[in-house]
Design a protein around this motif. Structure first.
Motif, PDB file in Angstrom:
ATOM      1  N   LEU A 206       0.840  -1.187   0.000  1.00  0.00           N
ATOM      2  CA  LEU A 206       0.000   0.000   0.000  1.00  0.00           C
ATOM      3  C   LEU A 206       0.881   1.246   0.000  1.00  0.00           C
ATOM      4  O   LEU A 206       1.993   1.238   0.533  1.00  0.00           O
ATOM      5  CB  LEU A 206      -0.891   0.028   1.248  1.00  0.00           C
ATOM      6  N   THR A 207       0.380   2.308  -0.581  1.00  0.00           N
ATOM      7  CA  THR A 207       1.071   3.579  -0.446  1.00  0.00           C
ATOM      8  C   THR A 207       0.842   4.102   0.969  1.00  0.00           C
ATOM      9  O   THR A 207      -0.059   3.646   1.690  1.00  0.00           O
ATOM     10  CB  THR A 207       0.537   4.604  -1.452  1.00  0.00           C
ATOM     11  N   ALA A 208       1.654   5.071   1.374  1.00  0.00           N
ATOM     12  CA  ALA A 208       1.491   5.655   2.705  1.00  0.00           C
ATOM     13  C   ALA A 208       0.108   6.277   2.860  1.00  0.00           C
ATOM     14  O   ALA A 208      -0.519   6.205   3.929  1.00  0.00           O
ATOM     15  CB  ALA A 208       2.581   6.697   2.946  1.00  0.00           C
ATOM     16  N   GLU A 209      -0.403   6.876   1.787  1.00  0.00           N
ATOM     17  CA  GLU A 209      -1.721   7.502   1.840  1.00  0.00           C
ATOM     18  C   GLU A 209      -2.819   6.459   2.012  1.00  0.00           C
ATOM     19  O   GLU A 209      -3.736   6.622   2.825  1.00  0.00           O
ATOM     20  CB  GLU A 209      -1.956   8.317   0.564  1.00  0.00           C
ATOM     21  N   GLN A 210      -2.726   5.361   1.262  1.00  0.00           N
ATOM     22  CA  GLN A 210      -3.714   4.294   1.390  1.00  0.00           C
ATOM     23  C   GLN A 210      -3.685   3.676   2.779  1.00  0.00           C
ATOM     24  O   GLN A 210      -4.736   3.380   3.362  1.00  0.00           O
ATOM     25  CB  GLN A 210      -3.445   3.226   0.317  1.00  0.00           C
ATOM     26  N   HIS A 211      -2.490   3.463   3.305  1.00  0.00           N
ATOM     27  CA  HIS A 211      -2.367   2.902   4.649  1.00  0.00           C
ATOM     28  C   HIS A 211      -3.014   3.821   5.674  1.00  0.00           C
ATOM     29  O   HIS A 211      -3.690   3.361   6.604  1.00  0.00           O
ATOM     30  CB  HIS A 211      -0.888   2.684   4.981  1.00  0.00           C
ATOM     31  N   GLN A 212      -2.861   5.135   5.518  1.00  0.00           N
ATOM     32  CA  GLN A 212      -3.472   6.070   6.459  1.00  0.00           C
ATOM     33  C   GLN A 212      -4.986   6.059   6.353  1.00  0.00           C
ATOM     34  O   GLN A 212      -5.695   6.196   7.343  1.00  0.00           O
ATOM     35  CB  GLN A 212      -2.939   7.490   6.216  1.00  0.00           C
ATOM     36  N   ALA A 219     -10.064   3.978  13.037  1.00  0.00           N
ATOM     37  CA  ALA A 219     -10.293   4.943  14.113  1.00  0.00           C
ATOM     38  C   ALA A 219     -11.763   5.349  14.179  1.00  0.00           C
ATOM     39  O   ALA A 219     -12.348   5.465  15.270  1.00  0.00           O
ATOM     40  CB  ALA A 219      -9.408   6.170  13.911  1.00  0.00           C
ATOM     41  N   ALA A 220     -12.389   5.556  13.000  1.00  0.00           N
ATOM     42  CA  ALA A 220     -13.809   5.913  12.974  1.00  0.00           C
ATOM     43  C   ALA A 220     -14.676   4.758  13.461  1.00  0.00           C
ATOM     44  O   ALA A 220     -15.666   4.957  14.171  1.00  0.00           O
ATOM     45  CB  ALA A 220     -14.214   6.316  11.550  1.00  0.00           C
ATOM     46  N   PHE A 221     -14.300   3.527  13.092  1.00  0.00           N
ATOM     47  CA  PHE A 221     -15.009   2.331  13.560  1.00  0.00           C
ATOM     48  C   PHE A 221     -14.939   2.230  15.080  1.00  0.00           C
ATOM     49  O   PHE A 221     -15.941   1.975  15.760  1.00  0.00           O
ATOM     50  CB  PHE A 221     -14.395   1.096  12.905  1.00  0.00           C
ATOM     51  N   MET A 222     -13.754   2.430  15.626  1.00  0.00           N
ATOM     52  CA  MET A 222     -13.574   2.376  17.078  1.00  0.00           C
ATOM     53  C   MET A 222     -14.407   3.461  17.770  1.00  0.00           C
ATOM     54  O   MET A 222     -15.012   3.227  18.822  1.00  0.00           O
ATOM     55  CB  MET A 222     -12.102   2.557  17.430  1.00  0.00           C
ATOM     56  N   GLY A 223     -14.424   4.655  17.168  1.00  0.00           N
ATOM     57  CA  GLY A 223     -15.181   5.749  17.770  1.00  0.00           C
ATOM     58  C   GLY A 223     -16.674   5.465  17.810  1.00  0.00           C
ATOM     59  O   GLY A 223     -17.334   5.720  18.819  1.00  0.00           O
ATOM     60  N   SER A 237      -8.948  -3.516  20.560  1.00  0.00           N
ATOM     61  CA  SER A 237      -7.545  -3.511  20.156  1.00  0.00           C
ATOM     62  C   SER A 237      -6.712  -4.489  20.981  1.00  0.00           C
ATOM     63  O   SER A 237      -5.669  -4.963  20.524  1.00  0.00           O
ATOM     64  CB  SER A 237      -6.957  -2.100  20.267  1.00  0.00           C
ATOM     65  N   SER A 238      -7.176  -4.824  22.189  1.00  0.00           N
ATOM     66  CA  SER A 238      -6.421  -5.770  23.022  1.00  0.00           C
ATOM     67  C   SER A 238      -6.407  -7.169  22.422  1.00  0.00           C
ATOM     68  O   SER A 238      -5.572  -7.997  22.790  1.00  0.00           O
ATOM     69  CB  SER A 238      -7.014  -5.820  24.435  1.00  0.00           C
ATOM     70  N   ARG A 239      -7.333  -7.451  21.503  1.00  0.00           N
ATOM     71  CA  ARG A 239      -7.384  -8.760  20.858  1.00  0.00           C
ATOM     72  C   ARG A 239      -6.433  -8.853  19.654  1.00  0.00           C
ATOM     73  O   ARG A 239      -6.296  -9.911  19.055  1.00  0.00           O
ATOM     74  CB  ARG A 239      -8.819  -9.063  20.402  1.00  0.00           C
ATOM     75  N   LEU A 248      -3.005  -1.256  11.893  1.00  0.00           N
ATOM     76  CA  LEU A 248      -4.341  -0.660  11.863  1.00  0.00           C
ATOM     77  C   LEU A 248      -4.499   0.590  12.716  1.00  0.00           C
ATOM     78  O   LEU A 248      -5.436   1.372  12.492  1.00  0.00           O
ATOM     79  CB  LEU A 248      -5.379  -1.688  12.345  1.00  0.00           C
ATOM     80  N   LEU A 249      -3.636   0.797  13.698  1.00  0.00           N
ATOM     81  CA  LEU A 249      -3.841   1.892  14.643  1.00  0.00           C
ATOM     82  C   LEU A 249      -2.730   2.925  14.531  1.00  0.00           C
ATOM     83  O   LEU A 249      -1.601   2.602  14.172  1.00  0.00           O
ATOM     84  CB  LEU A 249      -3.875   1.348  16.076  1.00  0.00           C
ATOM     85  N   ASP A 250      -3.063   4.172  14.819  1.00  0.00           N
ATOM     86  CA  ASP A 250      -2.062   5.231  14.904  1.00  0.00           C
ATOM     87  C   ASP A 250      -1.432   5.176  16.292  1.00  0.00           C
ATOM     88  O   ASP A 250      -1.957   5.733  17.253  1.00  0.00           O
ATOM     89  CB  ASP A 250      -2.709   6.606  14.649  1.00  0.00           C
TER      90      ASP A 250
END
Length: 257
Positions: A206-212, A219-223, A237-239, A248-250
């Protein structure tokens, strides 16, 4: 309709609900008292109230589902819809009231047409790897750009873990509702079993942009999940493995930072 669990405020939903909160509490308490006196093997009973047929369903872990049906509703439509609803609620009985609140906004009982396609989302299916999720392959986090299939494997592991808290239907809807508006992400399909598939194949990085964009989606899913369950991000995320978290996470650039 109403869902009663004996711990939270009962939740009533319907076009003709005219009871205030005190009346709803009193009605829920009365229904619970009636259910408590019924034999253990009685899981459903019905009676007629005015021009409506009232059904009471005893579900798992003390859950009670109350449904008032008019004579105009086709019986086959009702049985299909109520079966799907009951199956969804008992996926995560400890979280049934928040699940019911979310479903009330997207599911119309007895309707075969819905923008969120609840019938499809509620259809039972088997996961592609029953009981075991593949660990993403690759080298140490941060050394190489991840490949598409590597990211999909991590997303599937996250989705599987989130299902333990939200239930399959809510996980599917939450992924769809939280997807950022990037055309590249439209290739990702959340299937009926809650797992991901993508139109593109192979392990091209993936490109850096796609990965972000992937990280923004997670992040939106978690929110959104956090609106239903407190500390949902920490629980889900603990799983994940440390490598999946890096995918997947920043995360902070260092553990002590």
């Amino acid at each position: 309709m109403a869902l009663i669990d004996g711990r939270n405020r009962p939740f009533f939903f319907g076009p003709d609900i005219s009871l205030n909160s005190h009346q709803q509490d009193a009605l829920a308490q009365g229904i619970q008292q009636v259910v408590d006196t019924t034999p253990a093997h009685f899981d459903t009973f019905s009676f007629r109230f005015a021009n409506q047929l009232t059904h009471i369903y005893k579900l798992e872990q003390g859950l009670i589902l109350l449904v008032l049906v008019t004579d105009q509703m086709p019986l086959t439509d009702y049985r299909t819809a109520i079966g799907q609803l009951k199956a969804t609620l008992i996926e995560a009985p400890h979280n049934a009231v928040p699940t019911f609140r979310l479903l009330a906004g997207c599911v119309t009982l007895g309707s075969s047409a819905s923008t969120t396609d609840p019938a499809a989302a509620l259809s039972p299916s088997l996961s592609p790897a029953e009981g075991a999720q593949p660990e993403p392959a690759g080298s140490k986090p941060g050394t190489l750009a991840p490949g598409l299939q590597e990211v999909i494997a991590a997303l599937n592991h996250l989705s599987n873990g989130a299902t333990q808290y939200l239930g399959k239907t809510i996980v599917i809807n939450t992924w769809k509702q939280s997807r950022p508006a990037h055309p590249w992400l439209e290739q990702f399909e959340v299937q009926r079993d809650g797992y991901f598939a993508a139109a593109a194949q192979g392990q091209l990085p993936l490109t850096a942009e796609q990965h972000q964009w992937i990280k923004d989606w997670v992040a939106a899913f978690m929110g959104r999940g956090g609106r239903t369950i407190r500390n949902f991000q920490a629980l889900a995320s603990s799983r994940l493995t440390s490598q999946e978290q890096a995918l997947l996470l920043d995360l902070p650039s260092s553990q002590d930072g």
